[in-house]
Design a protein around this motif. Structure first.
Motif, mmCIF file in Angstrom:
data_model
loop_
_atom_site.group_PDB
_atom_site.id
_atom_site.type_symbol
_atom_site.label_atom_id
_atom_site.label_comp_id
_atom_site.label_asym_id
_atom_site.label_seq_id
_atom_site.Cartn_x
_atom_site.Cartn_y
_atom_site.Cartn_z
ATOM 1 N N VAL A 23 0.628 -1.640 -0.067
ATOM 2 C CA VAL A 23 0.306 0.008 0.220
ATOM 3 C C VAL A 23 0.882 1.248 0.298
ATOM 4 O O VAL A 23 1.533 1.331 0.747
ATOM 5 C CB VAL A 23 -0.840 0.096 1.268
ATOM 6 C CG1 VAL A 23 -2.019 1.458 1.360
ATOM 7 C CG2 VAL A 23 -1.728 -1.077 1.566
ATOM 8 N N VAL A 24 0.828 2.705 -1.032
ATOM 9 C CA VAL A 24 1.246 3.164 -0.932
ATOM 10 C C VAL A 24 0.273 4.216 -0.498
ATOM 11 O O VAL A 24 -0.915 4.490 -1.329
ATOM 12 C CB VAL A 24 1.947 3.927 -2.258
ATOM 13 C CG1 VAL A 24 2.862 4.945 -2.925
ATOM 14 C CG2 VAL A 24 2.532 2.745 -3.014
ATOM 15 N N ASP A 25 0.627 5.428 0.915
ATOM 16 C CA ASP A 25 -0.319 6.812 1.122
ATOM 17 C C ASP A 25 -0.306 7.381 0.099
ATOM 18 O O ASP A 25 0.623 7.316 -0.971
ATOM 19 C CB ASP A 25 0.798 6.949 1.945
ATOM 20 C CG ASP A 25 0.727 6.522 3.641
ATOM 21 O OD1 ASP A 25 1.643 6.392 4.188
ATOM 22 O OD2 ASP A 25 0.094 5.125 3.471
ATOM 23 N N ARG A 26 -1.446 8.002 0.082
ATOM 24 C CA ARG A 26 -2.570 8.844 -0.584
ATOM 25 C C ARG A 26 -1.091 10.113 -1.215
ATOM 26 O O ARG A 26 -1.026 10.745 -1.660
ATOM 27 C CB ARG A 26 -3.672 9.343 -0.671
ATOM 28 C CG ARG A 26 -4.848 8.217 -1.006
ATOM 29 C CD ARG A 26 -5.873 9.063 -0.645
ATOM 30 N NE ARG A 26 -6.207 10.191 -1.089
ATOM 31 C CZ ARG A 26 -6.255 10.515 -2.272
ATOM 32 N NH1 ARG A 26 -7.335 9.166 -2.466
ATOM 33 N NH2 ARG A 26 -7.436 11.415 -3.046
ATOM 34 N N SER A 27 -0.455 10.227 -0.229
ATOM 35 C CA SER A 27 -0.412 11.606 0.723
ATOM 36 C C SER A 27 1.677 11.677 -0.507
ATOM 37 O O SER A 27 1.900 12.494 -1.199
ATOM 38 C CB SER A 27 0.095 12.047 1.656
ATOM 39 O OG SER A 27 0.836 10.680 2.424
ATOM 40 N N VAL A 50 -4.852 19.511 -6.724
ATOM 41 C CA VAL A 50 -6.980 19.102 -6.970
ATOM 42 C C VAL A 50 -7.595 18.265 -6.754
ATOM 43 O O VAL A 50 -6.845 16.881 -7.185
ATOM 44 C CB VAL A 50 -6.705 18.736 -9.116
ATOM 45 C CG1 VAL A 50 -8.454 19.230 -8.901
ATOM 46 C CG2 VAL A 50 -6.652 20.772 -9.119
ATOM 47 N N GLY A 51 -8.394 17.801 -5.697
ATOM 48 C CA GLY A 51 -8.239 16.588 -4.688
ATOM 49 C C GLY A 51 -8.968 15.350 -5.898
ATOM 50 O O GLY A 51 -8.237 14.369 -5.085
ATOM 51 N N ARG A 52 -9.085 15.583 -6.845
ATOM 52 C CA ARG A 52 -9.616 14.093 -7.900
ATOM 53 C C ARG A 52 -8.690 13.677 -8.742
ATOM 54 O O ARG A 52 -9.270 13.146 -9.272
ATOM 55 C CB ARG A 52 -10.971 14.196 -8.081
ATOM 56 C CG ARG A 52 -11.781 14.885 -6.969
ATOM 57 C CD ARG A 52 -12.622 13.312 -6.523
ATOM 58 N NE ARG A 52 -12.685 12.350 -7.363
ATOM 59 C CZ ARG A 52 -13.191 11.645 -6.872
ATOM 60 N NH1 ARG A 52 -12.465 11.040 -5.939
ATOM 61 N NH2 ARG A 52 -13.232 9.993 -7.586
ATOM 62 N N SER A 53 -7.641 14.964 -8.646
ATOM 63 C CA SER A 53 -6.489 14.015 -9.826
ATOM 64 C C SER A 53 -5.907 13.289 -9.632
ATOM 65 O O SER A 53 -6.090 12.657 -10.887
ATOM 66 C CB SER A 53 -5.572 15.767 -9.446
ATOM 67 O OG SER A 53 -6.131 16.593 -9.656
ATOM 68 N N LEU A 54 -5.798 13.024 -8.311
ATOM 69 C CA LEU A 54 -4.835 11.135 -8.766
ATOM 70 C C LEU A 54 -6.518 10.646 -8.721
ATOM 71 O O LEU A 54 -5.306 9.450 -9.213
ATOM 72 C CB LEU A 54 -4.860 10.913 -6.916
ATOM 73 C CG LEU A 54 -4.174 9.561 -6.245
ATOM 74 C CD1 LEU A 54 -3.012 9.155 -7.238
ATOM 75 C CD2 LEU A 54 -3.568 10.168 -4.635
ATOM 76 N N ASP A 55 -7.167 10.251 -7.729
ATOM 77 C CA ASP A 55 -8.208 9.472 -8.454
ATOM 78 C C ASP A 55 -8.313 9.086 -10.048
ATOM 79 O O ASP A 55 -8.827 7.731 -10.616
ATOM 80 C CB ASP A 55 -9.721 9.535 -7.524
ATOM 81 C CG ASP A 55 -9.122 9.541 -6.468
ATOM 82 O OD1 ASP A 55 -10.217 10.090 -5.440
ATOM 83 O OD2 ASP A 55 -8.781 8.943 -5.998
ATOM 84 N N MET A 56 -8.439 10.075 -10.871
ATOM 85 C CA MET A 56 -9.051 10.568 -12.166
ATOM 86 C C MET A 56 -7.773 9.755 -12.710
ATOM 87 O O MET A 56 -7.957 8.850 -13.630
ATOM 88 C CB MET A 56 -8.868 11.922 -12.866
ATOM 89 C CG MET A 56 -9.140 11.996 -14.456
ATOM 90 S SD MET A 56 -9.124 14.420 -14.740
ATOM 91 C CE MET A 56 -7.884 13.807 -14.550
#
Length: 295
Positions: free
Chosen positions: A242-246, A259-265
């Motif tokens: 697991v790699v942290d979101r940060s 941008v909050g959703r950039s990573l998820d996109m």
């Protein structure tokens, strides 16, 4: 105290002789065959136990040819495909037998193959059909065939020989360096750095080179955008972890704003580019981050 060049060359010659003798010394065919036969009997014993049979015998193991063995049993048995795959893989790995092999279960009455699988580690490939199924009770013969001239057949004599040869080369070059030093004045010269070779990372059936912005699948090159490439570089280096979101959001540090959703996109885009291999999954671990997983 530094060794003289002449002494280094003499030592190198002795090591080269050791390397040649070690490589030419063959491993006893009788010993190797005996060891492999014992491993085959052990595999047969474990298969009987996994089928619930702790009393009947494993009959004498037959060596069909230089690379194929046949295991036969005293009684009919049933078996689970997952269990026999695990038993055979563990026995072959633990005993350092050749890593490439094919296994076939043959019905002794019809002489037909009713189940089989292949492990080809030197090709990063496995063929394991019919997982999770139970085969009916029958008199089975188990054929295990190893690939000819597999790299797994190298024995310790070759390892000793290779090590001695490498040591000899080191001594030779050390001697050359000392010899040059005795005849040339010292100078403050900086040697150019050797080029760095970036290792390829295997992600299931994909190849990923962190030095190039694309994935490879067989002959196909799948282009990655700059952000996709940076994200995949982080995830691939931490495969099955697991790699942290940060940590992943650091990809956007140079942009100044995340941008909050950039990573998820971009994670969603990577999933689509990895969906040609069902054994590869890019998982969202709630509250933590993402994990690139291969099975």
């Amino acid at each position: 105290m530094m060794l003289k060049p002449r002494l280094l060359f003499i030592s190198a010659i002795l090591l080269i002789v050791t390397a040649v003798v070690a490589c030419l010394k063959p491993e006893s065919d009788t010993f190797a065959t005996g060891k492999e036969a014992v491993v085959m009997r052990s595999i047969g014993h474990q298969i009987l136990l996994s089928s619930g049979d702790s009393t009947s015998r494993v009959l004498p193991v037959s060596k069909i040819n230089d690379h194929e063995y046949q295991i036969q049993f005293e009684r009919a048995l049933i078996f689970k495909t997952d269990s026999v795959m695990k038993i055979i893989r563990q026995a072959i790995t633990a005993n350092h037998l050749p890593p490439d092999y094919v296994v076939n279960f043959v019905d002794s009455l019809s002489n037909q193959v009713v189940y089989g699988f292949a492990v080809l580690k030197t090709e990063q490939n496995q063929v394991m059909p019919c997982k999770g199924r139970t085969q009916p009770r029958a008199n089975y013969l188990v054929h295990i065939t190893f690939r000819k001239n597999s790299t797994g057949m190298l024995n310790k004599n070759y390892i000793v020989g290779a090590g001695s040869g490498l040591a000899a080369l080191i001594l030779i070059f050390s001697g050359l360096g000392l010899n040059r030093g005795e005849h040339k004045p010292s100078a403050n010269l900086v040697s150019p750095a050797l080029p760095t070779v970036t290792p390829v990372i295997y992600i299931g059936r994909y190849w990923f080179n962190p030095a190039h912005p694309y994935l490879e699948l067989k002959e196909e090159k799948i282009k990655l955008s700059d952000k996709e490439f940076k994200l995949l570089s982080i995830l691939a280096r931490h495969l099955n972890t697991v790699v942290d979101r940060s940590d992943l959001q650091k990809v956007w540090e140079d942009d100044g704003v995340i941008v909050g959703r950039s990573l998820d996109m971009f994670i969603s885009k990577l999933r689509k580019k990895l969906d040609q291999d069902p054994s590869v999954r890019l998982i969202n671990v709630h509250g933590k981050g993402y994990k690139l997983e291969t099975t």
